[in-house]
Design a protein around this motif. Structure first.
Motif, mmCIF file in Angstrom:
data_model
loop_
_atom_site.group_PDB
_atom_site.id
_atom_site.type_symbol
_atom_site.label_atom_id
_atom_site.label_comp_id
_atom_site.label_asym_id
_atom_site.label_seq_id
_atom_site.Cartn_x
_atom_site.Cartn_y
_atom_site.Cartn_z
ATOM 1 N N CYS A 278 -6.696 -4.390 -2.388
ATOM 2 C CA CYS A 278 -5.965 -3.195 -2.751
ATOM 3 C C CYS A 278 -6.161 -3.433 -4.398
ATOM 4 C CB CYS A 278 -4.541 -3.500 -2.190
ATOM 5 S SG CYS A 278 -3.764 -4.882 -3.147
ATOM 6 N N GLN A 280 -4.158 -4.795 -6.516
ATOM 7 C CA GLN A 280 -3.853 -5.943 -7.070
ATOM 8 C C GLN A 280 -5.012 -6.773 -7.114
ATOM 9 O OE1 GLN A 280 -0.484 -5.802 -8.420
ATOM 10 N NE2 GLN A 280 -1.090 -3.617 -7.917
ATOM 11 N N HIS A 285 -6.458 -7.475 2.111
ATOM 12 C CA HIS A 285 -5.737 -7.363 3.388
ATOM 13 C C HIS A 285 -6.448 -6.936 4.533
ATOM 14 C CE1 HIS A 285 -1.784 -6.622 0.924
ATOM 15 N NE2 HIS A 285 -2.468 -5.997 0.272
ATOM 16 N N CYS A 338 2.254 -9.056 -0.908
ATOM 17 C CA CYS A 338 1.333 -8.653 -2.179
ATOM 18 C C CYS A 338 2.490 -7.597 -2.973
ATOM 19 C CB CYS A 338 0.213 -7.685 -1.356
ATOM 20 S SG CYS A 338 -0.974 -7.018 -2.827
ATOM 21 N N CYS A 340 1.629 -4.559 -3.908
ATOM 22 C CA CYS A 340 1.127 -3.172 -3.542
ATOM 23 C C CYS A 340 2.243 -2.755 -2.630
ATOM 24 C CB CYS A 340 -0.281 -3.158 -3.020
ATOM 25 S SG CYS A 340 -0.364 -4.028 -1.454
ATOM 26 N N ARG A 342 2.039 -3.612 0.703
ATOM 27 C CA ARG A 342 1.524 -3.644 2.071
ATOM 28 C C ARG A 342 1.914 -5.061 2.783
ATOM 29 N NH1 ARG A 342 -2.352 -1.126 -1.292
ATOM 30 N NH2 ARG A 342 -2.754 1.077 -0.448
HETATM 31 ZN ZN LIG Z 1 -2.017 -5.294 -1.679
#
Ligand SMILES: [Zn+2]
Length: 458
Positions: A278, A280, A285, A338, A340, A342
């Motif tokens: 992602c 980050q 993932h 994470c 983000c 997720r």
């Molecule tokens: Zn992420």
């Protein structure tokens, strides 16, 4: 252009999916967009629901699994935890080859099966089937993960890719489509020459695709070539690398030269996207709603940070279940959550296939990626280099020197010292100088090739 892009995304693409009968892909995609942000316990619940369903389906409908489960003395209801999965036998590529017909659901109409196969250049070629629902889910998963890198449906796309079978078919339908839909600009990594790389860079500048999808090593070669020549590289918004191991040095080279972030991905023909980064950029993932992933070492699961072999169970292929399939790559778990948002678990440190390891003097296995990272990347002057092993106690460095001079004495001394450090004292080293090192038939570039390690695993 933005209006045209919106028109493609909201009108033309749905119409095309509707016409081809693939409209349900959109429903899968919407579901995956939602489930990626589920709280961890809800996501886990969803994954386990699908895992139990595929185990039940396999045992009750598929002759191969009925037989292997019975042989192992287990029934699906025994599987209640991750650890319980260890009792299910691992599915090797050669098992799929040998049992293709008994792995299919005998009740499913043969004319509705979708046939596919792996390239096989780096291992055992595997034939397999899935149905239209799995195809939609695969495409939807790909779209979700492409969007993490900044891609939007309807945008132009460029790829530096190798396998000829992935190329668009220049039939009349494709030609009509290419008039309406944005085209994919492509440089085939099977055949890369300085002239083709320069031309590709110029085409990119004219065509301006926001995203480049590339074989990691092939794109690193492209970046390194442009840097060496002092040619200004096209700057996309994002880069997706896949199919080859991305070393930290290659990532840095690509990001610096093309001034864009790299989103690394693990994908394979059998399951499409397995995991990707992602924004980050802290591990990849998993495509967890479609694939149950285990990392194993011997007969146990690995701890966080420990390298293990990737074992995949396809949660959505009900017509030919693939349960505990040994992918051939290794990875380790990334701890924590994470930023983000997720909950999809993350893996990292993806290393190449087992066949890419080189056997050292005391039978130790040394990852080709490690050799690339610790030996070759320390000396960029080496250029393109490949390590080949066909006999125990010996390695051959094949050097693609083009117009450059072959390795000088200090380079040879450095290589000997480092090779002995990683592969053991007394290893015999040969050198071969060629113009350009060819890619494999699939277009992948193999840094290390060893027939010795293949013999060890047979
Ligand atoms: Zn992420």
């Amino acid at each position: 252009m933005l209006i045209y892009q919106q028109f493609v995304k909201h009108v033309l693409k749905p119409l095309d999916l509707w016409r081809s009968g693939d409209y349900a892909e959109i429903f899968y995609w919407r579901e995956f967009e939602r489930t990626q942000f589920l709280p961890p316990d809800e996501l886990r619940h969803l994954v386990w629901q699908r895992l139990r369903n595929i185990l039940d389906t396999a045992y009750s409908r598929i002759p191969y699994y009925k037989s292997t489960f019975d042989h192992a003395g287990i029934v699906p209801s025994d599987i209640k935890t991750d650890t319980d999965m260890l009792s299910v036998p691992i599915l090797e590529k050669r098992d799929v080859q040998a049992n293709l017909q008994t792995m299919l659901d005998p009740e499913y109409p043969k004319n509705r099966l979708i046939f596919d196969k792996t390239g096989g250049s780096t291992g055992t070629p595997v034939n397999y089937y899935y149905n239209i629902e799995r195809k939609w889910a695969r495409q939807a998963a790909m779209l979700r993960h492409d969007r993490w890198a900044g891609y939007e449906e309807g945008q132009r796309f460029a790829s530096l890719w190798g396998a000829a079978r992935d190329m668009p078919v220049p039939g009349w339908k494709q030609q009509i489509k290419s008039l309406i839909f944005p085209k994919t600009l492509q440089l085939n990594s099977v055949n890369i020459t300085p002239e083709l790389m320069l031309r590709f860079n110029e085409q990119l500048k004219r065509y301006r695709p926001p995203i480049i999808l590339a074989y990691a090593k092939a794109l690193a070669l492209f970046a390194s070539f442009l840097k060496q020549r002092g040619v200004s590289a096209y700057q996309p918004k994002g880069i997706i690398t896949s199919a080859e191991v991305l070393t930290p040095e290659d990532r840095q080279l690509i990001e610096e030269t093309l001034s864009a972030p790299v989103f690394n991905r693990l994908g394979c023909r059998e399951f499409s996207v397995v995991a990707s980064e992602c924004d980050q950029h802290n591990g990849m993932h998993l495509m967890a709603e479609g694939l149950y992933i285990e990392l194993v070492r011997g007969s146990r699961h690995t701890e966080t940070g420990e390298t293990g072999e990737i074992i995949v169970t396809d949660l959505l292929n009900t017509v030919m279940p693939m349960i505990r399939y040994r992918l051939g790559d290794t990875a380790s778990w990334v701890a924590g959550t994470c930023s983000c948002g997720r909950a999809l678990p993350r893996i990292d440190n993806i290393t190449g296939r087992v066949t890419d390891f080189i056997v050292g003097m005391d039978n130790r296995l040394c990852s080709g990626v490690a050799l690339a990272t610790f030996i070759v990347s320390k000396r960029p002057s080496f250029g393109q280099i490949q390590i080949i092993q066909e006999e125990r106690g010996k390695v051959l460095y094949r050097v693609g020197c083009g117009q450059n001079k072959p390795l000088q004495q200090p380079d040879l001394d450095f290589l000997r010292e480092q090779t002995e450090l990683y592969l053991g004292q007394g290893i015999h080293i040969d050198y071969e100088y060629v113009d350009v090192i060819p890619h494999e038939v699939s277009g992948k570039f193999l840094f290390s090739k060893s027939t010795v390690v293949r013999e060890m695993f047979q």
